[in-house]
Design an enzyme around this catalytic site. Structure first.
Site, PDB file in Angstrom:
ATOM      1  N   CYS A 112       0.817  -1.235   0.000  1.00  0.00           N
ATOM      2  CA  CYS A 112       0.000   0.000   0.000  1.00  0.00           C
ATOM      3  C   CYS A 112       0.839   1.268   0.000  1.00  0.00           C
ATOM      4  O   CYS A 112       0.339   2.355  -0.262  1.00  0.00           O
ATOM      5  CB  CYS A 112      -0.945   0.003   1.186  1.00  0.00           C
ATOM      6  N   HIS A 277      -3.766   6.707   1.340  1.00  0.00           N
ATOM      7  CA  HIS A 277      -4.046   5.372   0.820  1.00  0.00           C
ATOM      8  C   HIS A 277      -5.468   4.974   1.195  1.00  0.00           C
ATOM      9  O   HIS A 277      -5.945   5.274   2.291  1.00  0.00           O
ATOM     10  CB  HIS A 277      -3.026   4.380   1.402  1.00  0.00           C
ATOM     11  N   ASN A 307     -10.038  -1.242  -1.937  1.00  0.00           N
ATOM     12  CA  ASN A 307      -8.599  -1.057  -1.728  1.00  0.00           C
ATOM     13  C   ASN A 307      -7.865  -1.645  -2.933  1.00  0.00           C
ATOM     14  O   ASN A 307      -7.939  -2.851  -3.186  1.00  0.00           O
ATOM     15  CB  ASN A 307      -8.181  -1.769  -0.431  1.00  0.00           C
TER      16      ASN A 307
HETATM   17  N1  ACO Z   1     -19.142  -9.588   6.245  1.00  0.00           N
HETATM   18  C1  ACO Z   1     -19.859  -9.804   7.360  1.00  0.00           C
HETATM   19  N2  ACO Z   1     -19.316 -10.023   8.575  1.00  0.00           N
HETATM   20  C2  ACO Z   1     -17.968 -10.002   8.638  1.00  0.00           C
HETATM   21  C3  ACO Z   1     -17.157  -9.782   7.511  1.00  0.00           C
HETATM   22  C4  ACO Z   1     -17.806  -9.564   6.256  1.00  0.00           C
HETATM   23  N3  ACO Z   1     -17.124  -9.325   5.126  1.00  0.00           N
HETATM   24  N4  ACO Z   1     -15.865  -9.814   7.886  1.00  0.00           N
HETATM   25  C5  ACO Z   1     -15.845 -10.041   9.217  1.00  0.00           C
HETATM   26  N5  ACO Z   1     -17.118 -10.169   9.660  1.00  0.00           N
HETATM   27  C6  ACO Z   1     -17.565 -10.401  11.032  1.00  0.00           C
HETATM   28  C7  ACO Z   1     -16.534 -11.114  11.876  1.00  0.00           C
HETATM   29  O1  ACO Z   1     -16.608 -12.497  11.682  1.00  0.00           O
HETATM   30  C8  ACO Z   1     -16.921 -10.687  13.274  1.00  0.00           C
HETATM   31  O2  ACO Z   1     -18.025 -11.460  13.671  1.00  0.00           O
HETATM   32  P1  ACO Z   1     -18.204 -11.891  15.241  1.00  0.00           P
HETATM   33  O3  ACO Z   1     -18.349 -10.593  15.978  1.00  0.00           O
HETATM   34  O4  ACO Z   1     -19.441 -12.716  15.206  1.00  0.00           O
HETATM   35  O5  ACO Z   1     -16.952 -12.638  15.598  1.00  0.00           O
HETATM   36  C9  ACO Z   1     -17.423  -9.264  13.077  1.00  0.00           C
HETATM   37  O6  ACO Z   1     -17.760  -9.135  11.669  1.00  0.00           O
HETATM   38  C10 ACO Z   1     -16.392  -8.216  13.434  1.00  0.00           C
HETATM   39  O7  ACO Z   1     -15.163  -8.570  12.788  1.00  0.00           O
HETATM   40  P2  ACO Z   1     -13.871  -7.758  13.020  1.00  0.00           P
HETATM   41  O8  ACO Z   1     -12.771  -8.364  12.210  1.00  0.00           O
HETATM   42  O9  ACO Z   1     -13.671  -7.553  14.480  1.00  0.00           O
HETATM   43  O10 ACO Z   1     -14.305  -6.370  12.360  1.00  0.00           O
HETATM   44  P3  ACO Z   1     -13.578  -5.002  12.377  1.00  0.00           P
HETATM   45  O11 ACO Z   1     -14.497  -3.976  12.881  1.00  0.00           O
HETATM   46  O12 ACO Z   1     -12.202  -5.096  12.954  1.00  0.00           O
HETATM   47  O13 ACO Z   1     -13.405  -4.694  10.816  1.00  0.00           O
HETATM   48  C11 ACO Z   1     -11.854  -4.739   9.014  1.00  0.00           C
HETATM   49  C12 ACO Z   1     -12.668  -5.559  10.005  1.00  0.00           C
HETATM   50  C13 ACO Z   1     -12.814  -3.980   8.114  1.00  0.00           C
HETATM   51  C14 ACO Z   1     -11.037  -5.705   8.173  1.00  0.00           C
HETATM   52  C15 ACO Z   1     -10.957  -3.760   9.773  1.00  0.00           C
HETATM   53  O14 ACO Z   1     -10.263  -4.419  10.799  1.00  0.00           O
HETATM   54  C16 ACO Z   1      -9.964  -3.091   8.856  1.00  0.00           C
HETATM   55  O15 ACO Z   1     -10.292  -2.390   7.927  1.00  0.00           O
HETATM   56  N6  ACO Z   1      -8.682  -3.251   9.142  1.00  0.00           N
HETATM   57  C17 ACO Z   1      -7.641  -2.686   8.323  1.00  0.00           C
HETATM   58  C18 ACO Z   1      -7.526  -3.465   7.073  1.00  0.00           C
HETATM   59  C19 ACO Z   1      -6.497  -2.864   6.197  1.00  0.00           C
HETATM   60  O16 ACO Z   1      -6.270  -1.681   6.178  1.00  0.00           O
HETATM   61  N7  ACO Z   1      -5.834  -3.680   5.469  1.00  0.00           N
HETATM   62  C20 ACO Z   1      -4.808  -3.155   4.648  1.00  0.00           C
HETATM   63  C21 ACO Z   1      -4.667  -4.087   3.601  1.00  0.00           C
HETATM   64  S1  ACO Z   1      -3.819  -3.348   2.339  1.00  0.00           S
HETATM   65  C22 ACO Z   1      -2.215  -3.884   2.221  1.00  0.00           C
HETATM   66  O17 ACO Z   1      -1.291  -3.404   2.813  1.00  0.00           O
HETATM   67  C23 ACO Z   1      -2.054  -5.056   1.351  1.00  0.00           C
END
Ligand code: ACO
Length: 350
Positions: A112, A277, A307
């Site tokens: 990223c 980003h 993303n």
């Molecule tokens: N649809 C529905 N439910 C989902 C999904 C989905 N796509 N994904 C996860 N859930 C559920 C989980 O299973 C969990 O359920 P539970 O409470 O029953 O256990 C609940 O939603 C909450 O999940 P969390 O992972 O705790 O959700 P969070 O609020 O942390 O959001 C997210 C997740 C969006 C991925 C967030 O953590 C995020 O954006 N993190 C940063 C990601 C990022 O920037 N990545 C960079 C990648 S780029 C690179 O460098 C390659």
């Protein structure tokens, strides 16, 4: 003397995929994706289109905007984490696809932060006289690691549905798969004598102790580097500790924006537009709040593209230039954090 942007352009995958379509292949919903990430849709390539194809399309548009021909480019820097092949990289493929002549081509892989690292590499090459006019591309085809068997199920071109086993497998990766899209962004950079314009500075950092917070757990650390069991276990799909990434991003991105401004004797008041980003709209809202910037001085487009890793910043930048949101003389600040972790910021006087 400064490094200036002569042209910019971007390209996206051929298929528009709305959030609802992903609910056909895993347990998710439009509401969950929008609320947690801000994403409404993303693009996936059609079968056969690769990262270097998208990169070449974006590069061609950037050259057209710059009003230059392929023979005037003398270096390619290509940032991607999803290259067409394990090797060679995409830079050399773009060299050939755009008919650039036998110019040097370099691949970098800072995920990223790839575009921001690429700006520093490009600037150094131009300042050192190793290049006069350079094509910097950030491009990704993430759909290659989506677990769905049949993309027709998300493109709406088949009535097939996943088996219960496939649906459960796909759902295991839903926190990551819903976030990503396929796209490329490119800029033509060159040296200019204009003292009022150009790249002022790039600040970069990394911390490899976080490598396994966001990575693909397969590669040349294994013998063989690809096996049936890896695919069965989903080790070709990124592992992500989403909360860790989130926490680092909302801490490090404001920090490095302040760092680069201080280093250059500027303040936030001098910044016309912050282009961060696009990993999650909630991350960018937190960064904006931490920096105290009003809505008209930040730009987000993750809603439309998801993303796209190395492509997000050049795409957002190109959109802003074409929409007239950046005028000559404006100070633009780029910032990003991603896998590695790598993070960085750049200041550009348009
Ligand atoms: N649809 C529905 N439910 C989902 C999904 C989905 N796509 N994904 C996860 N859930 C559920 C989980 O299973 C969990 O359920 P539970 O409470 O029953 O256990 C609940 O939603 C909450 O999940 P969390 O992972 O705790 O959700 P969070 O609020 O942390 O959001 C997210 C997740 C969006 C991925 C967030 O953590 C995020 O954006 N993190 C940063 C990601 C990022 O920037 N990545 C960079 C990648 S780029 C690179 O460098 C390659």
């Amino acid at each position: 003397m400064g490094t200036i942007v002569r042209g910019s352009g971007f390209a996206v995958g051929e298929h528009l995929v709305k959030n609802e379509a992903l609910a056909n292949v895993c347990e998710t919903s439009d509401q969950w994706i929008r609320e947690r990430s801000g994403i409404e849709q993303r693009y996936y390539v059609k079968d056969g289109t690769t990262t270097s194809d998208l990169g070449a399309r974006a590069g061609k548009l950037a050259m057209e905007q710059a009003g230059i021909s392929p023979s005037e480019i003398d270096y390619v820097v290509f940032a991607t984490m999803t290259p067409d092949y394990q090797f060679p990289g995409c830079g050399v493929l773009v060299q050939s696809k755009l008919g650039l002549g036998n110019v040097p081509s370099l691949d970098i892989r800072q995920q990223c932060t790839g575009f921001i690292y690429g700006l520093q590499v490009a600037d150094a090459l131009l300042r050192a006289g190793q290049a006069k006019r350079l094509l910097l591309i950030g491009a990704e085809v993430h759909s290659g690691y989506m677990p769905w068997r049949d993309f027709g199920m998300v493109f709406g071109t088949t009535s097939a549905r996943p088996t219960a086993e496939e649906y459960a497998f796909n759902t295991r990766f839903r926190d990551r798969t819903v976030l990503f899209g396929d796209a490329a962004g490119a800029v033509v950079l060159e040296r200019s004598d204009d003292p009022e314009r150009g790249l002022l500075s790039v600040s970069l950092h990394s911390d490899g102790s976080f490598a396994e917070k966001l990575y693909v757990p397969s590669g040349f650390a294994w013998r063989p580097y690809v096996s049936e069991s890896m695919v069965r276990e989903g080790r070709h799909i990124p592992e992500m500790d989403g909360r860790s990434v989130f926490r680092m991003a909302v801490t490090k991105m404001p920090e490095i924006v302040r760092e680069i401004l201080a280093k250059n004797g500027r303040t936030l008041d001098d910044v016309k537009l912050l282009i961060a980003h696009q990993a999650n709209l909630r991350i960018n809202e937190a960064v904006q709040k931490s920096l105290g910037l009003p809505d008209d001085r930040v730009y987000n487009n993750i809603q439309k593209f998801g993303n796209t890793t190395a492509a997000t910043i050049p795409i957002a930048y190109d959109e802003c230039r074409r929409a007239g949101r950046i005028a000559p003389g404006d100070l633009v600040c780029f910032v990003g954090l991603g896998a590695g972790f790598h993070w960085g910021a750049a200041l550009l006087r348009e």
